[in-house]
Structures are given as structure tokens and as C-alpha cells.
Design an enzyme around this catalytic site. Structure first.
Site, PDB file in Angstrom:
ATOM      1  N   LYS A  19       0.846  -0.807   0.535  1.00  0.00           N
ATOM      2  CA  LYS A  19      -0.211  -0.121  -0.324  1.00  0.00           C
ATOM      3  C   LYS A  19       0.982   1.543   0.259  1.00  0.00           C
ATOM      4  O   LYS A  19       0.768   2.026  -1.070  1.00  0.00           O
ATOM      5  CB  LYS A  19      -1.365  -0.050   1.038  1.00  0.00           C
ATOM      6  CG  LYS A  19      -2.160  -0.863   1.287  1.00  0.00           C
ATOM      7  CD  LYS A  19      -2.791  -1.078   2.162  1.00  0.00           C
ATOM      8  CE  LYS A  19      -2.079  -1.152   3.803  1.00  0.00           C
ATOM      9  NZ  LYS A  19      -1.879  -1.950   3.985  1.00  0.00           N
ATOM     10  N   ARG A  94      -9.368   1.779   9.353  1.00  0.00           N
ATOM     11  CA  ARG A  94      -9.212   0.248   9.383  1.00  0.00           C
ATOM     12  C   ARG A  94     -10.744  -0.171  10.241  1.00  0.00           C
ATOM     13  O   ARG A  94     -10.876  -2.151  10.416  1.00  0.00           O
ATOM     14  CB  ARG A  94      -8.294  -0.029  10.022  1.00  0.00           C
ATOM     15  CG  ARG A  94      -6.962   0.356   9.515  1.00  0.00           C
ATOM     16  CD  ARG A  94      -5.677   0.025  10.090  1.00  0.00           C
ATOM     17  NE  ARG A  94      -4.789  -0.139   9.480  1.00  0.00           N
ATOM     18  CZ  ARG A  94      -3.245   0.201   9.220  1.00  0.00           C
ATOM     19  NH1 ARG A  94      -3.071  -0.053  11.208  1.00  0.00           N
ATOM     20  NH2 ARG A  94      -2.649  -0.070   9.011  1.00  0.00           N
ATOM     21  N   ARG A 133      11.389  -6.887   4.702  1.00  0.00           N
ATOM     22  CA  ARG A 133      11.428  -5.111   5.391  1.00  0.00           C
ATOM     23  C   ARG A 133      12.114  -5.062   7.005  1.00  0.00           C
ATOM     24  O   ARG A 133      12.316  -3.759   6.739  1.00  0.00           O
ATOM     25  CB  ARG A 133      10.187  -4.384   5.233  1.00  0.00           C
ATOM     26  CG  ARG A 133      10.324  -3.066   5.606  1.00  0.00           C
ATOM     27  CD  ARG A 133       8.476  -2.540   5.323  1.00  0.00           C
ATOM     28  NE  ARG A 133       7.209  -2.859   5.963  1.00  0.00           N
ATOM     29  CZ  ARG A 133       6.287  -3.129   6.383  1.00  0.00           C
ATOM     30  NH1 ARG A 133       6.428  -1.712   4.512  1.00  0.00           N
ATOM     31  NH2 ARG A 133       5.653  -3.452   7.166  1.00  0.00           N
ATOM     32  N   ARG A 139      12.859  -2.293  12.099  1.00  0.00           N
ATOM     33  CA  ARG A 139      11.355  -2.115  12.231  1.00  0.00           C
ATOM     34  C   ARG A 139      10.971  -2.834  13.428  1.00  0.00           C
ATOM     35  O   ARG A 139      10.757  -3.981  13.387  1.00  0.00           O
ATOM     36  CB  ARG A 139      11.012  -1.623  11.117  1.00  0.00           C
ATOM     37  CG  ARG A 139      10.685  -0.897   9.559  1.00  0.00           C
ATOM     38  CD  ARG A 139       9.817  -1.189   9.612  1.00  0.00           C
ATOM     39  NE  ARG A 139       7.993  -0.844   9.873  1.00  0.00           N
ATOM     40  CZ  ARG A 139       7.403  -0.713   9.365  1.00  0.00           C
ATOM     41  NH1 ARG A 139       7.543   0.068   7.990  1.00  0.00           N
ATOM     42  NH2 ARG A 139       6.245  -0.357   9.539  1.00  0.00           N
ATOM     43  N   ARG A 150      -0.725  -8.869  13.024  1.00  0.00           N
ATOM     44  CA  ARG A 150      -1.058  -7.740  12.511  1.00  0.00           C
ATOM     45  C   ARG A 150      -2.204  -8.165  11.857  1.00  0.00           C
ATOM     46  O   ARG A 150      -3.361  -7.598  11.133  1.00  0.00           O
ATOM     47  CB  ARG A 150       0.097  -7.473  11.415  1.00  0.00           C
ATOM     48  CG  ARG A 150       0.421  -5.773  12.652  1.00  0.00           C
ATOM     49  CD  ARG A 150       1.578  -5.741  12.652  1.00  0.00           C
ATOM     50  NE  ARG A 150       1.337  -4.552  11.136  1.00  0.00           N
ATOM     51  CZ  ARG A 150       2.506  -4.105  10.200  1.00  0.00           C
ATOM     52  NH1 ARG A 150       3.722  -5.260  10.737  1.00  0.00           N
ATOM     53  NH2 ARG A 150       2.419  -3.307   9.368  1.00  0.00           N
TER      54      ARG A 150
END
Length: 192
Positions: A19, A94, A133, A139, A150
Site C-alpha cells: 500500500k 480500518r 522489510r 523495524r 497484524r
């Protein structure tokens, strides 16, 4: 569709579906700002604001930041001058409550959404992407257990929104797997 058209879009899809990458490309093509709640949250975390510290607790657990916090930030951002001609929302709404709040925000401004695009992708591919990622960016919110949580939260809460927008006749589904350029081409095709 031309870049000068006023466009109000929502880009949906599970974490890791691309996204963010597609939002910035599409927003640039359309000449509207890409508004990412994830970016807003991370900026607040980096600046160690009170909001950022609240958001960090939820993000680290793979949970959504509460609606009242998120809604206030989005309303503020949509009121900015650069969003009056259009916008692309990435990461909002969301929940069904957020859909209602977004409807109220837009109605108050005398506008409505033009289209909701759902990027679709295979769960195992998403886990692989997000782990990659996490390794690249370090992260803290992208461990495998948090990624899977998630994706579960997305499935439990956000996927239902697809039905809401589909019933309104403004939903378009686009396969989010493949090269960035291939997905971008499919997005533009779907919107034309």
C-alpha cells in the site's frame, strides 16, 4: 481519469501488500497527497510526543491505535489545504466505526469517496515480505509473531470494510503481487 481531477481514494489491503509504495506513486500520478496513518504514527513516535508514546504501545503489540486518536489525526490532516482537491488515504479507515467517522468528515466538507481500492495478496507472501522489510529497516513492529497478529487483526476487523464499500459500488480489487511497476499498471487500469 486525469491528474487534475479531484479524487478521493482509500487504498486498503493487509500489512505488506504494498500500500505505501503504491499510494505514493498513485497519489503523485493523480496530483493528490498520500495520507498514511502509519507515517503519522511513526512521526509521532520518532518525536516522542504523548500521542506517539500511546501509539507505540499498540503498534509494538501489532494492535490498532484506538479510533479516537486516529480519527482526530485524520480529521486534522484532511482539513489541510493540500487535501481539499483530493487525497489518497492509506491505512484508514480500518474499522467500521472509522468508516462512519470518515463518512461524517467528508459529508461535513460536502464531498464523498470516489473509489476504494483493495490490494490483495497471499498471507505467506505477506509474511515473507514483512520479514524482509524488518531485516532491511530494523523495524521493531515487524517480528514474525507480530506480523501474523497484524494479519489476523486485519482479517478480523478491516476485511469487513471491503463488504461495506463493495455494497456501495465503489470497491475495486487489484492483485498486489508482482513487481512494483506491474502492480502500479494494474492499479491505473482498474481506475480508468
Amino acid at each position: 481519469m486525469t491528474a487534475s481531477s479531484a479524487r478521493r481514494l482509500v487504498l486498503m489491503g493487509p500489512p505488506g501488500a504494498g500500500k505505501g509504495t503504491q499510494a505514493s506513486r498513485l497519489a503523485e500520478h493523480l496530483g493528490v497527497p498520500a495520507i498514511s496513518t502509519g507515517d503519522i504514527f511513526r512521526a509521532n513516535v520518532a518525536e516522542r510526543t504523548e500521542l506517539g508514546q500511546q501509539a507505540q504501545r499498540y503498534m509494538d503489540a501489532g494492535e490498532y491505535v484506538p479510533d479516537e486518536v486516529t480519527n482526530a489525526m485524520v480529521a486534522d490532516r484532511l482539513a489541510a489545504d493540500d487535501a481539499t482537491a483530493g487525497f489518497l488515504l492509506d491505512g484508514y479507515p480500518r474499522t467500521e466505526a472509522q468508516v462512519g467517522e470518515l463518512d461524517r468528515m467528508l459529508e461535513a466538507a460536502g464531498v464523498s469517496l470516489d473509489v476504494v481500492v483493495e490490494l490483495t495478496a497471499d498471507v505467506d507472501e505477506l509474511v515473507k515480505r514483512l520479514l524482509g522489510r524488518a531485516a532491511e529497516q530494523g523495524r521493531s513492529d515487524d517480528t514474525e509473531s507480530v506480523i501474523r497478529r497484524r494479519l489476523e487483526v486485519y482479517s478480523e476487523q478491516t476485511a469487513a470494510l471491503v463488504d461495506v464499500y463493495d455494497a456501495r459500488g465503489i470497491l475495486v480489487r487489484v492483485d498486489g503481487l508482482g513487481s512494483v511497476d506491474d502492480v502500479a499498471a494494474r492499479l491505473l487500469d482498474a481506475l480508468s
